[in-house]
Design an enzyme around this catalytic site. Structure first.
Site, short mmCIF file in Angstrom:
data_model
loop_
_atom_site.label_atom_id
_atom_site.label_comp_id
_atom_site.label_asym_id
_atom_site.label_seq_id
_atom_site.Cartn_x
_atom_site.Cartn_y
_atom_site.Cartn_z
N ASP A 206 0.29 -14.58 -22.62
CA ASP A 206 1.57 -15.26 -22.36
C ASP A 206 2.18 -15.81 -23.64
OD1 ASP A 206 -0.65 -17.04 -22.50
OD2 ASP A 206 0.62 -18.65 -21.73
N GLU A 207 3.45 -16.05 -23.57
CA GLU A 207 4.21 -16.80 -24.57
C GLU A 207 3.91 -16.41 -26.02
OE1 GLU A 207 5.07 -21.07 -22.57
OE2 GLU A 207 3.05 -20.84 -23.39
N VAL A 208 4.04 -15.14 -26.36
CA VAL A 208 3.82 -14.72 -27.73
C VAL A 208 5.11 -14.96 -28.53
CG1 VAL A 208 3.17 -12.83 -29.25
CG2 VAL A 208 2.17 -12.99 -26.97
N HIS B 191 -1.31 -18.30 -28.64
CA HIS B 191 -2.19 -19.43 -28.27
C HIS B 191 -3.54 -19.36 -28.95
CE1 HIS B 191 0.38 -21.22 -25.14
NE2 HIS B 191 0.75 -19.98 -24.86
#
Lengths: 484, 484
Positions: free
Chosen positions: B300-302, B240
């Site tokens: 989060d969400e790598v 992100h």
């Protein structure tokens, strides 16, 4: 290159102001040709003027007002009465030619001129240095469908005047031309009637603050007219009338629980002469308050349970030989209502049930198809019977979901149903409906826009304009324009 | 009966103003007793004053400011710096007793006093004659959970300051006490850094208009503090972070297409010392700009695809013996980042993946559970490992649907997962998250409220407060209060 004047020739021409590197016109014109040649527009010296050969001149307040709006970017809510009044045209053609020394907008009448002015304003862009520019452009434009409407519901939640006016401004930016005003319903009766003031006194959420006075209604109609928008009011009966019953004694059917009245009320009582006397007087008023040639009479979703419970209704059913088919009673009511309204010289629109139930309709009746389940079948049936129709079934914008649902509305093709060319021609347009159960002044604008813009382009642009990616890019720009 | 003064004793009491025939307190207090005895409140003579025995006095600007807000109904955006500053308490108790000749609010500290003032203001009602009244009432109150947050996302769409401030006002009306500011993300970097001004210069949607200057950030923090709201900023890495790469050369991993760089970039480059040098300086600044004891570090969400494509990363993976398990590389990065932030004496919050991947966390880490699919299992695991946790999984308010979805949020019971009492105690609260993909200044307020109010009551009121019908009636009133 400078452009400092716009010659207006109307009903036969208008001078007007564009965007080039990213053409973001919305809805997309029918024919469009643009070049890289750019002209400067100076806000200080820019003028919109009547062309010498124009049949409209400075005495046409409607155009004078529109010139001022597009010249000065004046605040949204200026409101000035005008003198000239013309009947709305259905398919206004306009041609816009932007070149040196000035741009020319030709239009068959003032309504086409208004659409052209909007197109012109969308073509103006700021260059890298903040200079207003417009490119050499030629446009020839007309709407695919004549009836391009937005339904707002001011009964479930009262909508303050400024919300309605702001919506009319946005409608004009999207070339919508019909405001379908679902003004009253079960929940409240905000329309202030001169003949029956008790309707809003007892049926509005508040008798003073949550009503539309006669001058409010006039303002909405005139504000809309200045932007080329018709106002078609809907007074839905015999169902959806709970709020009417507060002010008018005996108008609604008393429901029974067993052999005695339960204290609750159902649809308009169709067996009393007093109901028809009331409707005659009421619609006489409505026909003079609202200048449009059409009134929407509703006729949807009549719940028969209350009628079934009432012994007087049962007796009437037997007398009329209706058996237990209450849709016959509904048709009996609607038939008489239509005759009452026809006597006021107005045309009427009705929801599809009225047609489905076999009520005898005047030839010029517009049937509104709203049920999503068998939409194509219904369009087929209505047009086969020779009636003009508008489509709202796929465009109930009160239903929301996560993400870009505008694409669903955009992809609808109103003429995809099987039928002859003559049948297709009877589909004169459609409406995006924003029912008010979960909508009020706090969320109306962001809920309706830019989702309704998808419907606007579907109803205005050519059938071949279906590229969602291209539409996305333009819609992003168009949204910014509306937010500004 | 007249009530014209409120004695404030804080940190041990406060005098304060209610609603009787329809008690519409929101969230519902823990203990509440009201009677039909009503006192008049005259806006002209009504005063909130410090009690003699209060340890806070006129020098406590925070309370003085709150008194003025609740006395005068001043405009929303008054902003005045204050002198007194105290650490936030987690479970502030307050007691409110409304009787003649004056009401008394006892609170253990200023934060409890603020909550009590809000409760008092909700008890004031207008009677039939327009007279402000409050009934004899006794309230003893405290929140069920200490962490009651709202996440706003100012990266997907920039949120003007006034939208954030308006949201803080509404948060205070709902007794929320944490503003989780998801301030930057892939899409834009509006935070203006003193150390690295190029981050926003090149990473914001606009370098001047779409940024939060140091004084903007100060204003948000102070405006929030005046209302008892902590501001926890989130600077989410290593994923992100696309917008970070615009301003900081070599911060992001270059992605490869075959054997050459593709021109696109992935997560923060975890194999360069320069990345950690940057983070050290950056978070040193953040730790001084944001006074709260916690910073949210994301995690989060790598997306591993870019790392996988990069030959230098592959080489590093081999050297470290990570094989092809890129979650080990992610943990390697996060571990170093956590150590960097720990050195600033700040605690940190992380999204659940950081825990799931087995990163070594400080004991006081707060793990935020956001994935809806195995929420109970995750709460079990996190608390079994002894970590404090907050829940946001069931409260992603950016997901919308037709109708009253507040009821879904309301019905969540955060402690329904299987676990020991000790584990349950580790759940310190939750957050309603309004991600910004489809949210900006035009629709934030009506999209968030009153839906977030459902979360507010779940996090404040007793576990037994679950009656949806009762909640509905109160929420209708509470919404009107917020709209006003």
């Amino acid at each position: 290159h400078d452009l400092s004047k716009i010659w207006v020739n109307s009903p036969h021409s208008l001078l007007v102001y564009g965007k080039y590197d990213e053409i973001s016109l919305w809805p997309l014109p029918q024919k469009f040709q643009s070049s890289a040649v750019a002209f400067k527009l100076s806000p200080a010296s820019f003028q919109i003027v009547h062309a010498k050969q124009s049949s409209a001149g400075p005495s046409c307040g409607l155009l004078e007002n529109a010139f001022r709006r597009y010249e000065l970017h004046s605040p949204l809510f200026t409101f000035e009465p005008v003198l000239c009044y013309k009947r709305f045209c259905s398919l206004c053609v306009d041609e816009l030619s932007i070149d040196e020394p000035s741009a020319v907008l030709k239009a068959a009448n003032v309504w086409g001129a208004l659409r052209g002015l909007e197109t012109f304003s969308q073509l103006v862009y700021e260059d890298y240095y903040g200079v207003n520019k417009i490119n050499k452009t030629d446009i020839s434009d007309f709407p695919r469908f004549a009836h391009r409407g937005i339904l707002l519901d001011s009964s479930r939640h009262f909508l303050p005047l400024k919300v309605i006016l702001a919506n009319l401004v946005t409608m004009a930016m999207n070339k919508f031309n019909v405001f379908h005003w679902h003004i009253v319903d079960d929940q409240s009766f905000p329309y202030m009637s001169r003949t029956f003031p008790e309707l809003s006194q007892k049926g509005a959420y508040h008798p003073f603050t949550h009503v539309y006075t006669p001058s409010d209604v006039k303002m909405v109609i005139e504000f809309a007219r200045m932007r080329g928008i018709r106002v078609i009011p809907e007074f839905d009966t015999p169902g959806h009338t709970e709020s009417w019953g507060n002010g008018i004694k005996d108008l609604l059917t008393p429901c029974y629980s067993g052999s005695s009245p339960s204290g609750t009320f159902g649809p308009v009582n169709p067996i009393l002469n007093s109901s028809y006397d009331f409707m005659t007087q009421f619609f006489k008023e409505i026909s003079t308050v609202f200048p449009d040639a059409y009134i929407h009479l509703g006729g949807d979703e009549v719940d028969f349970r209350c009628w079934e419970s009432n012994p007087d209704i049962q007796k009437f059913m037997a007398q009329q030989g209706f058996g237990t088919d209450y849709s016959k009673l509904e048709s009996f009511y609607i038939q008489r209502l239509l005759d009452i309204v026809a006597a006021t010289k107005k045309g009427y629109m009705v929801w599809q049930e009225v047609f489905d139930n076999g009520v005898k309709l005047k030839d010029d009746t517009v049937v509104e198809v709203w049920m999503g389940n068998k939409m194509e079948e219904e369009l087929q049936n209505v047009t086969r019977a020779g009636f003009t129709t508008i489509l709202s079934a796929p465009w109930y914008l009160d239903y929301i979901s996560y993400g870009q649902d505008w694409q669903h509305y955009y992809k609808v093709e109103p003429l995809s149903f099987p039928g002859t060319d003559a049948q297709k021609k009877l589909v004169i347009g459609g409406e995006a409906c924003l029912w008010g159960e979960y909508v009020d002044a706090t969320n109306l604008t962001p809920r309706l826009w830019p989702r309704a813009s998808a419907v606007a382009e579907r109803l205005w642009s050519d059938k071949s304009v279906t590229d969602v990616g291209n539409a996305y890019n333009r819609l992003v720009q168009h949204r910014c324009r509306m937010v500004k």
